[in-house]
Design an enzyme around this catalytic site. Structure first.
Site, short mmCIF file in Angstrom:
data_model
loop_
_atom_site.label_atom_id
_atom_site.label_comp_id
_atom_site.label_asym_id
_atom_site.label_seq_id
_atom_site.Cartn_x
_atom_site.Cartn_y
_atom_site.Cartn_z
N CYS A 1 20.36 113.13 -14.97
CA CYS A 1 19.10 113.93 -15.31
C CYS A 1 18.60 114.09 -13.68
O CYS A 1 19.41 112.81 -12.52
CB CYS A 1 18.06 112.56 -15.37
SG CYS A 1 17.70 112.32 -16.44
N ARG B 1 24.14 116.89 -11.48
CA ARG B 1 24.56 115.77 -11.64
C ARG B 1 24.23 115.87 -13.17
O ARG B 1 24.77 114.90 -14.35
CB ARG B 1 23.30 115.28 -11.08
CG ARG B 1 23.18 114.44 -9.72
CD ARG B 1 21.18 114.67 -9.87
NE ARG B 1 20.78 113.08 -10.48
CZ ARG B 1 21.19 111.89 -9.94
NH1 ARG B 1 22.32 111.56 -8.60
NH2 ARG B 1 20.59 111.07 -10.48
N TRP C 1 19.35 115.05 -19.01
CA TRP C 1 20.21 113.90 -19.87
C TRP C 1 20.38 113.03 -21.47
O TRP C 1 20.21 112.48 -20.98
CB TRP C 1 21.80 113.74 -18.65
CG TRP C 1 22.78 113.62 -19.51
CD1 TRP C 1 23.53 114.99 -19.28
CD2 TRP C 1 23.45 112.99 -19.89
NE1 TRP C 1 24.73 115.16 -19.52
CE2 TRP C 1 25.17 112.85 -19.84
CE3 TRP C 1 23.65 111.46 -20.14
CZ2 TRP C 1 26.03 112.86 -20.28
CZ3 TRP C 1 24.75 111.11 -20.35
CH2 TRP C 1 25.82 111.10 -20.54
N ASN D 1 14.24 109.11 -14.84
CA ASN D 1 15.70 109.03 -14.94
C ASN D 1 16.13 107.31 -14.99
O ASN D 1 15.67 106.49 -14.68
CB ASN D 1 16.84 109.29 -13.67
CG ASN D 1 18.08 109.43 -13.66
OD1 ASN D 1 18.74 109.07 -15.08
ND2 ASN D 1 18.84 108.92 -12.72
N GLY D 2 17.03 107.37 -16.48
CA GLY D 2 17.41 106.11 -16.67
C GLY D 2 17.39 105.78 -18.22
O GLY D 2 17.30 106.31 -19.29
N GLU E 1 44.48 110.21 -11.82
CA GLU E 1 44.10 111.08 -11.31
C GLU E 1 44.12 112.74 -12.33
O GLU E 1 43.16 113.76 -12.13
CB GLU E 1 44.21 111.35 -9.70
CG GLU E 1 43.17 112.02 -9.34
CD GLU E 1 42.06 111.76 -9.72
OE1 GLU E 1 40.89 110.88 -10.16
OE2 GLU E 1 40.95 112.70 -9.20
N LYS F 1 41.48 114.98 -14.16
CA LYS F 1 41.33 116.27 -13.52
C LYS F 1 41.43 117.31 -15.00
O LYS F 1 40.89 117.59 -14.99
CB LYS F 1 41.82 116.77 -12.09
CG LYS F 1 41.62 115.92 -10.92
CD LYS F 1 40.43 115.84 -10.29
CE LYS F 1 39.75 114.81 -11.08
NZ LYS F 1 39.47 113.94 -10.09
N GLU G 1 39.02 116.71 -17.43
CA GLU G 1 37.49 116.87 -17.56
C GLU G 1 37.12 118.06 -17.09
O GLU G 1 36.45 118.75 -17.19
CB GLU G 1 37.66 116.19 -15.80
CG GLU G 1 37.56 114.80 -15.52
CD GLU G 1 36.48 114.47 -14.36
OE1 GLU G 1 37.91 114.68 -13.32
OE2 GLU G 1 35.57 114.09 -14.33
N HIS H 1 58.55 102.81 -23.37
CA HIS H 1 57.59 101.53 -24.75
C HIS H 1 56.76 102.25 -25.98
O HIS H 1 56.05 101.62 -26.42
CB HIS H 1 57.72 100.54 -23.96
CG HIS H 1 58.68 100.18 -22.80
ND1 HIS H 1 59.39 98.92 -23.39
CD2 HIS H 1 58.71 100.42 -21.30
CE1 HIS H 1 59.81 98.55 -22.40
NE2 HIS H 1 59.21 99.36 -21.19
N LYS I 1 27.72 113.39 -12.41
CA LYS I 1 27.62 113.20 -11.03
C LYS I 1 27.98 111.87 -11.25
O LYS I 1 29.09 111.31 -10.42
CB LYS I 1 27.20 113.61 -10.07
CG LYS I 1 28.45 113.72 -8.80
CD LYS I 1 30.10 114.45 -8.63
CE LYS I 1 30.50 114.28 -7.01
NZ LYS I 1 31.62 114.73 -7.76
C1 F6R Z 1 36.20 111.67 -11.89
C2 F6R Z 1 34.55 111.46 -11.70
C3 F6R Z 1 34.76 110.20 -12.34
C4 F6R Z 1 34.40 109.22 -10.97
C5 F6R Z 1 33.53 107.72 -11.52
C6 F6R Z 1 33.50 106.43 -10.58
O1 F6R Z 1 36.25 113.27 -11.36
O2 F6R Z 1 34.04 111.54 -10.67
O3 F6R Z 1 35.75 109.38 -12.93
O4 F6R Z 1 35.35 108.83 -10.01
O5 F6R Z 1 32.41 108.11 -12.21
O6 F6R Z 1 31.93 107.75 -9.35
P1 F6R Z 1 31.23 106.92 -7.73
O7 F6R Z 1 32.91 107.01 -7.55
O8 F6R Z 1 30.74 107.17 -7.00
O9 F6R Z 1 31.28 105.26 -8.54
#
Ligand code: F6R
Length: 609
Positions: free
Chosen positions: A2, A27, A74, A100-101, A482, A486, A489, A505, A604
């Site tokens: 949001c 976001r 959202w 938002n929340g 990671e 990526k 996502e 395993h 985000k």
């Molecule tokens: C992946 C990504 C998320 C953030 C996670 C933590 O690409 O962006 O997995 O890493 O939501 O976010 P922060 O670092 O803002 O606590």
């Protein structure tokens, strides 16, 4: 999650609010809406879908006025519909609110507000009716009284028809920042929305309210109070980011631009921090307490947790301290033993991740020292932690982390080096050698980026692949996690990160010619082990993509595709090995026509549980 934008001042509110919402799009959202005071009443427009749909409607029906609120929603409670989109209104339509929340006691509150006419299925609508219930002519008093009855998280902006020169904002466990510029006040979910107008911003503290009034003398009157009504002054800061950071600069996506910024962002992390003379790292403003630790606990979520994994190995190796690494969503409900000898290292680029924030609070309540690594000055986590190490990644707009991940990794490594120096487990000479290596990293990353075309070609050749396994060990176990994150996502394909030594395993059972394994296998201490792990997969018919050191003929022999990276000390290797994997995920996502900057179902800044 949001986005909120509110404006009161001398300008036409609608373009300001819409531009703010556009900059909050990253976001994540599924509907949007605005309300503007036109001198007689609030008029509004809201709809499901992208902002363009809203803008299209507004072209046909512009909403003039100099007080406005807007929202990108959202969905949490209630479907993605026009009725559920914000702003929401009081029964008499004279109070409007964006939120938002998540309000946890909304059902109970809704029952207690039986007299009120509800039109949506949202938890948010109870807030505006609650404000209406408490409103006796004092807007701030009414919002304060309503906020005190809410359980859960909220960042809200409220406008009142009786006070068309005024906005009230309030927050708990969800971010809200105030932008200040003479006669104009902006209240938004984050700084990105304020950058076109001002760099003077005041992040609201948890439990703080703000009332912003246009006075007519060329200056806005902006005051902060706490939930009990006591003055709680705002603390404005000047953010170092320029508006250009919020633009794509010719790149098709923010995510790609941010990948390509990593040479520069990593250079920024090192600037002024490397003390070659004494062989150590200089961190501004940390308390001396932070070095007196007997054990370290690291907590974070998602990519930040992967950065934490690199930090764990580095701290164990260089500072010889036991390190516990735990997902923040687990730690906050767990029984981690904390005491003053424990340092909780919380890593969060946004500084607003709800789980990480709660883990920090838990650690503090139980007596631990706390240190945050974050990209956001004034964020909740930066305020909650006793010490803060600020990343210098700049603004990251793409929802998926790229440059903030490598900045988190670099900060964790620098911290580990200095902790080793403080504890005398790392000699000055060894530290100097590591710092020299750190200095090479930005250029090595640029060298990987120069070969982006080769990664694109590999992505093309993998076009038929639907299942990925990413494997690595030690420092590059984090890279495997990671890289897989990526890929899922951005491309929505199935991708799993796994410890290479764990394959035998269980996961070897799924290996066949339809599975592609991306093996992170630079020349490091576990290289021979990785090569034999790869061979086990290859002998079962699996396709292999290797991220390997330039000139590694062995890797070429066992892999179908090689993504070459320059040689670097294994400590820093995750900073170069992750880059081709960011690009691989990007090109796969583009080929599949995914929304790279705003992947579905993601946000985000994850400010709710
Ligand atoms: C992946 C990504 C998320 C953030 C996670 C933590 O690409 O962006 O997995 O890493 O939501 O976010 P922060 O670092 O803002 O606590």
């Amino acid at each position: 999650m949001c986005g909120i934008m509110g404006y009161v001042g001398a300008r036409d509110a609608l373009p300001v609010v819409i531009e703010g919402l556009r900059r909050l799009e990253y976001r994540g959202y599924d509907s949007s809406g605005v309300a503007v005071w036109n001198g007689r009443e609030f008029h509004w427009e809201k709809c499901p879908g992208k902002l363009e749909v809203l803008e299209d409607r507004l072209k046909r029906r512009p909403l003039p006025g100099s007080l406005g609120v807007g929202h990108t929603r959202w969905a949490t409670h209630g479907g993605v519909t026009e009725i559920n989109a914000h702003p929401h209104f009081s029964c008499d339509r004279r109070i409007t609110l964006v939120h938002n929340g998540i309000i946890e006691n909304y059902a109970e509150l809704r029952r207690s507000l039986r007299r009120h006419r509800f039109t949506s299925d949202t938890d948010t609508e109870v807030i505006v009716h609650l404000v209406e219930e408490h409103y006796r002519g004092d807007p701030l008093g009414a919002v304060r009284a309503a906020a005190r009855r809410l359980h859960g998280s909220f960042a809200i902006v409220v406008a009142f028809a009786d006070h068309p020169d005024l906005l009230v904002g309030a927050r708990r466990n969800a971010p809200l920042v105030v932008g200040l510029d003479h006669a104009d006040t902006f209240i938004a979910s984050d700084i990105a929305a304020l950058l076109p107008h001002t760099r003077k911003v005041a992040p609201l503290q948890d439990g703080q309210l703000v009332v912003a009034r246009r006075t007519g003398n060329g200056h806005a009157d902006v005051r902060g109070v706490d939930l009990s009504g006591r003055p709680a002054p705002l603390h404005p800061i000047t953010v170092p980011w320029a508006l250009e950071e919020a633009d794509k600069h010719g790149y098709p996506h923010f995510y790609l631009k941010e990948i390509f910024e990593q040479g520069q962002s990593l250079e920024a992390e090192l600037q002024g921090r490397l003390d070659m003379k004494r062989g150590g790292v200089v961190f501004d403003g940390l308390s001396s307490d932070v070095k007196r630790v007997r054990r370290v606990a690291i907590t974070a979520c998602g990519s930040a947790w992967h950065a934490g994994l690199v930090a764990k190995y580095a701290i164990e190796a260089l500072a010889r301290l036991p390190v516990q690494l735990e997902l923040a969503s687990e730690m906050r409900y767990g029984d981690t033993p904390f005491d003053r000898g424990t340092l909780l290292l919380a890593i969060s680029q946004s500084g607003e991740t709800a789980d990480t924030l709660e883990a920090v609070r838990l650690a503090r309540r139980n007596g631990a020292r706390t240190l945050a690594i974050t990209n956001m000055k004034g964020s909740s986590i930066s305020r909650e932690a006793e010490d803060v190490l600020y990343m210098r990644a700049g603004l990251e707009i793409g929802v998926a982390a790229s440059k903030t991940y490598t900045s988190q990794v670099m900060c964790g490594l620098l911290w580990a080096i200095q902790l080793g120096r403080w504890r005398r487990t790392l000699s000055a000479d060894h530290a100097r050698a590591l710092l020299r290596e750190a200095r090479r990293v930005p250029d090595l990353v640029r060298r990987v980026l120069d070969r982006a075309g080769a990664v694109r070609r590999v992505a093309k050749r993998l076009a038929d692949c639907k299942d990925y396994m990413y494997i690595g060990r030690r420092f590059n176990l984090a890279t495997a996690f990671e890289g897989a994150l990526k890929m899922k996502e951005l491309s929505y394909l199935h991708a799993e990160g796994y410890g290479a030594g764990e394959m035998k395993h269980g996961p070897l059972a799924i290996v066949d010619d339809r599975l592609t394994t991306v093996a992170v296998v630079p020349r490091d201490g576990v290289y021979p082990k990785m090569v034999s792990n790869i061979q086990q997969i290859r002998s079962r018919g699996g396709r292999i993509v290797a991220v390997a050191t330039e000139g590694d003929g062995n890797a070429r022999g066992v892999a179908d595709e090689v993504l070459a990276v320059p040689r670097v000390d294994e400590l820093f290797s995750p900073l170069v090995t992750v880059v081709p994997l960011q690009l691989l995920a990007y090109h796969t996502a583009v080929r599949l026509k995914r929304d790279v900057d705003k992947p579905r179902n993601l946000a985000k800044s994850v400010t709710v549980e």
